[in-house]
Design an enzyme around this catalytic site. Sequence first.
Site, short mmCIF file in Angstrom:
data_model
loop_
_atom_site.label_atom_id
_atom_site.label_comp_id
_atom_site.label_asym_id
_atom_site.label_seq_id
_atom_site.Cartn_x
_atom_site.Cartn_y
_atom_site.Cartn_z
N LYS A 72 0.81 -1.23 0.00
CA LYS A 72 0.00 0.00 0.00
C LYS A 72 0.84 1.29 0.00
O LYS A 72 0.41 2.30 -0.52
CB LYS A 72 -0.94 0.01 1.21
CG LYS A 72 -2.10 -0.96 1.07
CD LYS A 72 -3.09 -0.80 2.20
CE LYS A 72 -4.32 -1.64 1.96
NZ LYS A 72 -5.37 -1.43 2.96
N ALA A 135 -6.58 1.30 8.60
CA ALA A 135 -8.01 1.52 8.38
C ALA A 135 -8.45 2.81 9.07
O ALA A 135 -9.17 3.63 8.47
CB ALA A 135 -8.81 0.33 8.92
#
Length: 283
Positions: A72, A135
């Site tokens: 990511k 998150a």
Amino acid sequence: MSDSNFLHELVGSMSQGAAGNPTVAMIEAAFAHHGLHWRYINMEVVPEDLAAAVRGAKAMGFRGFNCSLPHKVTVIPHLDGLGESAAAMGAVNCVVRRGDQLIGENTDGKGFLRSLQSLEDPRGKSVVLFGAGGAARAIAVELALAGTSKITVVNRSEARGAELASLLREKLGADAPLVVWNGDYSVPAGTDIVINGTSIGLYAPEARLALNLDSLRPGMVVADVVFNPVRTRLLADAAARGCRPLDGLGMLVNQGIVGVQYWTGIEPDAAVMRAALESAMGV
Ligand code: NDP
């Protein structure tokens, strides 16, 4: 090959060790439902091959791809640019081909926001957010961009919590106090939305968030990022106190919806995607 079998476009998911990724079924269900002859494929990519894999996707005309752990952050130098929230959070989970450029976006937080908006518009609202990992970071950045008035970050590790709170204050001008989480936390009066952005409860239906349940008030939105089990202990406890629960499956479906919108330009059918995801996950 008949026209109906002709493959027009490819998108995919670059990750390591994510075999059986249930989002494949969800995205392909959207393509099939809308008559798009597209495929979404899982690609096992080890970190040493990431640069070559991104160049390959570009050379082969992929319309884009998702990337998950461990790519990511490391994917960023291989892209041509970043969307606003991906730049602010420094993480990309969705790459979109725009013209001849590959642009990195982050759909995790956008998925959460779309899911939340089905219950409550966060503009001007006061939020308590547990967690400061990937998150929670994605959610906090989108909430700040959506005009949330206050985001209280509650995290066990002070260093990680402080990093997120200062990102929100310094890059996005948000009112974002940090509370170091030790012992049961009492949600302050005036809070509209409470979010579990930690992994507490994942595959652990009995796991309990250190939270004073008496501080939850009827009408509050209480959301969980954890999607398995779908009805976490937090959501069940919150519903029993008259709060409005929001499950993590909604976030997962909506991040898929945002990805399909980016790649194809269509608004996919949410019910079709949620049903395919639930079936793939066996929930
Ligand atoms: P990270 O490892 O990046 O962050 C984990 C967070 O949880 C940290 O803030 C960590 O605190 C906190 N935490 C973990 N265990 C405890 C504990 N026992 N007590 C207190 N705090 C704890 O994980 P992610 O942010 O990537 O993922 C978090 C969850 O979100 C996972 O369950 C994942 O499945 C889910 N998720 C859901 C999505 C959806 O679409 N619904 C999308 C992406 C993720 P500390 O900093 O102190 O270590």
